[in-house]
Write a protein that holds these residues in place. Structure first.
Motif, PDB file in Angstrom:
ATOM      1  N   UNK A 227       0.860  -1.182   0.000  1.00  0.00           N
ATOM      2  CA  UNK A 227       0.000   0.000   0.000  1.00  0.00           C
ATOM      3  C   UNK A 227       0.896   1.232   0.000  1.00  0.00           C
ATOM      4  N   UNK A 228       0.565   2.182  -0.860  1.00  0.00           N
ATOM      5  CA  UNK A 228       1.240   3.471  -0.834  1.00  0.00           C
ATOM      6  C   UNK A 228       0.229   4.540  -0.433  1.00  0.00           C
ATOM      7  N   UNK A 229       0.561   5.275   0.607  1.00  0.00           N
ATOM      8  CA  UNK A 229      -0.257   6.399   1.038  1.00  0.00           C
ATOM      9  C   UNK A 229       0.670   7.605   1.126  1.00  0.00           C
ATOM     10  N   UNK A 230       0.693   8.390   0.062  1.00  0.00           N
ATOM     11  CA  UNK A 230       1.624   9.513   0.005  1.00  0.00           C
ATOM     12  C   UNK A 230       3.053   9.030  -0.001  1.00  0.00           C
ATOM     13  N   UNK A 231       3.854   9.518   0.938  1.00  0.00           N
ATOM     14  CA  UNK A 231       5.261   9.122   1.003  1.00  0.00           C
ATOM     15  C   UNK A 231       5.472   7.869   1.854  1.00  0.00           C
ATOM     16  N   UNK A 232       4.374   7.297   2.379  1.00  0.00           N
ATOM     17  CA  UNK A 232       4.469   6.106   3.217  1.00  0.00           C
ATOM     18  C   UNK A 232       4.129   4.865   2.392  1.00  0.00           C
ATOM     19  N   UNK A 233       5.049   3.904   2.377  1.00  0.00           N
ATOM     20  CA  UNK A 233       4.869   2.652   1.657  1.00  0.00           C
ATOM     21  C   UNK A 233       4.958   1.510   2.663  1.00  0.00           C
ATOM     22  N   UNK A 234       4.008   0.592   2.652  1.00  0.00           N
ATOM     23  CA  UNK A 234       4.082  -0.588   3.506  1.00  0.00           C
ATOM     24  C   UNK A 234       3.747  -1.815   2.674  1.00  0.00           C
ATOM     25  N   UNK A 235       4.388  -2.931   2.997  1.00  0.00           N
ATOM     26  CA  UNK A 235       4.149  -4.141   2.213  1.00  0.00           C
ATOM     27  C   UNK A 235       3.781  -5.295   3.122  1.00  0.00           C
ATOM     28  N   UNK A 236       3.293  -6.336   2.503  1.00  0.00           N
ATOM     29  CA  UNK A 236       2.841  -7.519   3.229  1.00  0.00           C
ATOM     30  C   UNK A 236       4.045  -8.372   3.634  1.00  0.00           C
ATOM     31  N   UNK A 237       3.894  -9.670   3.651  1.00  0.00           N
ATOM     32  CA  UNK A 237       4.937 -10.527   4.191  1.00  0.00           C
ATOM     33  C   UNK A 237       6.028 -10.908   3.217  1.00  0.00           C
ATOM     34  N   UNK A 238       7.231 -10.988   3.730  1.00  0.00           N
ATOM     35  CA  UNK A 238       8.385 -11.643   3.134  1.00  0.00           C
ATOM     36  C   UNK A 238       8.662 -11.173   1.704  1.00  0.00           C
ATOM     37  N   UNK A 239       8.262 -11.957   0.679  1.00  0.00           N
ATOM     38  CA  UNK A 239       8.621 -11.635  -0.701  1.00  0.00           C
ATOM     39  C   UNK A 239       7.937 -10.383  -1.217  1.00  0.00           C
ATOM     40  N   UNK A 240       6.912  -9.895  -0.533  1.00  0.00           N
ATOM     41  CA  UNK A 240       6.241  -8.684  -0.997  1.00  0.00           C
ATOM     42  C   UNK A 240       7.146  -7.463  -0.942  1.00  0.00           C
ATOM     43  N   UNK A 241       8.251  -7.538  -0.180  1.00  0.00           N
ATOM     44  CA  UNK A 241       9.230  -6.456  -0.201  1.00  0.00           C
ATOM     45  C   UNK A 241       9.827  -6.267  -1.584  1.00  0.00           C
ATOM     46  N   UNK A 242       9.896  -7.344  -2.367  1.00  0.00           N
ATOM     47  CA  UNK A 242      10.375  -7.260  -3.750  1.00  0.00           C
ATOM     48  C   UNK A 242       9.379  -6.469  -4.588  1.00  0.00           C
ATOM     49  N   UNK A 243       8.092  -6.757  -4.414  1.00  0.00           N
ATOM     50  CA  UNK A 243       7.042  -6.006  -5.122  1.00  0.00           C
ATOM     51  C   UNK A 243       7.128  -4.524  -4.788  1.00  0.00           C
ATOM     52  N   UNK A 244       7.311  -4.239  -3.502  1.00  0.00           N
ATOM     53  CA  UNK A 244       7.403  -2.855  -3.046  1.00  0.00           C
ATOM     54  C   UNK A 244       8.591  -2.148  -3.692  1.00  0.00           C
ATOM     55  N   UNK A 245       9.747  -2.791  -3.673  1.00  0.00           N
ATOM     56  CA  UNK A 245      10.945  -2.179  -4.235  1.00  0.00           C
ATOM     57  C   UNK A 245      10.820  -1.981  -5.746  1.00  0.00           C
ATOM     58  N   UNK A 246      10.212  -2.938  -6.443  1.00  0.00           N
ATOM     59  CA  UNK A 246      10.012  -2.786  -7.886  1.00  0.00           C
ATOM     60  C   UNK A 246       9.104  -1.597  -8.187  1.00  0.00           C
ATOM     61  N   UNK A 247       8.082  -1.390  -7.345  1.00  0.00           N
ATOM     62  CA  UNK A 247       7.208  -0.238  -7.539  1.00  0.00           C
ATOM     63  C   UNK A 247       7.969   1.065  -7.321  1.00  0.00           C
ATOM     64  N   UNK A 248       8.887   1.069  -6.370  1.00  0.00           N
ATOM     65  CA  UNK A 248       9.712   2.254  -6.147  1.00  0.00           C
ATOM     66  C   UNK A 248      10.618   2.522  -7.347  1.00  0.00           C
ATOM     67  N   UNK A 249      11.205   1.463  -7.889  1.00  0.00           N
ATOM     68  CA  UNK A 249      12.051   1.609  -9.076  1.00  0.00           C
ATOM     69  C   UNK A 249      11.237   2.139 -10.245  1.00  0.00           C
ATOM     70  N   UNK A 250      10.018   1.621 -10.403  1.00  0.00           N
ATOM     71  CA  UNK A 250       9.160   2.099 -11.489  1.00  0.00           C
ATOM     72  C   UNK A 250       8.848   3.582 -11.315  1.00  0.00           C
TER      73      UNK A 250
END
Length: 310
Positions: free
Chosen positions: A142-165
């Motif tokens: 979930x992204x809420x403004x400048x705050x990003x939080x992700x679910x468990x374990x491998x979802x950190x990869x999803x989060x980081x890819x979204x940041x790269x995008x």
């Protein structure tokens, strides 16, 4: 910490640097693994990682990510760390957490009034402990403004890819995802877990029935028909099924049909009417109502948001 909470995002940023260097661009990311004291921190898997001390006030921090894991509970009692988080969160361009790292940010007050997520098994606990935080249990991140939080374990990869995008564009993020052999956006969209996965808790009692249901989604899956397939009376089946799965048979059917509709929306160009028929919804309107009730989005919006060009 949980090792993948940390190394998953780090590998995304490292692979992004490699992709940029290969195309003669300056690597965009530099990262540090930091802790209250420089030390060798042992992950829950037993792997040791070296950390540096927390950045001082005059050292800029662009992106601050908090890993989760069994050490979070103790970290939430560290007054000096909480003070540092409060100060640096307001200075960073963006702040994020992976898995139970959200508890540390919430304890520091960083998540007050924000939409957030964490590992599905901790969502209720996070919501209860921090009622001022708006916890969403389904999304991968979930992204809420400048705050990003992700679910468990491998979802950190999803989060980081979204940041790269966000930083460098879809083409770079997609190249990194392909290199890591992961999806830029997962099939099924952003759900943390599928109905089939959640129903595995009743595999011993109803595993064969669930396999049959998944193969007959377009057919009559009413309570009497399911009870007949399970060789039980409707009343006994309804009671035992709810005890085993935590949901009614009708709700389980709806979730399985939604899962299949999500797959067809992303992997095919079938029109809505055909998808509704193949999944047992009968009509496009019934399909739309189920999507809105369970996913808070229409099937068309779901396809446009998470689908790829076929």
């Amino acid at each position: 910490m949980q090792i993948l909470d940390l190394t998953g995002p780090v590998q995304v940023f490292a692979s992004t640097n490699d992709a940029c260097a290969a195309s003669a661009h300056v690597p965009p990311y530099a990262w540090r693994m930091v802790a209250t004291q420089p030390a060798h921190v042992t992950a829950s898997s037993g792997i040791e990682l070296g950390t540096q001390t927390l950045p001082t006030d005059n050292e800029p921090v662009d992106t601050l990510l908090i890993a989760g894991g069994p050490g979070v509970a103790a970290a939430c009692q560290d007054v000096a760390l909480l003070d540092w988080l409060r100060a640096r969160s307001g200075q960073a361009r963006r702040v994020g957490s992976v898995c139970t790292g959200a508890f540390l940010l919430a304890t520091a007050g960083v998540l007050d009034g924000r939409r957030v997520t964490t590992h599905w098994s901790f969502c209720a606990e996070l919501a209860h402990a921090f009622p001022q935080v708006r916890v969403e249990s389904d999304p991968i991140f979930v992204r809420d403004g400048e705050i990003w939080t992700s679910a468990g374990v491998t979802s950190g990869i999803d989060l980081a890819l979204a940041m790269v995008e966000e930083d460098l564009g879809r083409d770079i993020a997609l190249a990194v995802a392909r290199h890591l052999v992961v999806y830029l956006k997962r099939p099924g969209g952003q759900g943390q877990y599928s109905a089939a996965l959640s129903l595995q808790v009743a595999e011993d009692c109803f595993g064969d029935l669930h396999d049959w249901m998944a193969a007959h989604l377009a057919y009559d899956l009413s309570l009497p028909r399911l009870a007949e397939q399970a060789a039980m009376s409707s009343r006994s089946f309804s009671r035992r099924y709810r005890e085993a799965t935590g949901m009614t048979p009708a709700r389980a059917v709806e979730h399985l049909r939604i899962d299949e509709a999500r797959r067809l929306l992303l992997e095919t160009r079938l029109p809505m009417k055909r998808i509704a028929q193949r999944c047992g919804f009968g009509s496009e309107e019934t399909l739309r109502r189920s999507f809105m009730r369970l996913l808070k989005v229409t099937p068309n919006d779901y396809r446009s948001r998470f689908g790829t060009t076929l």
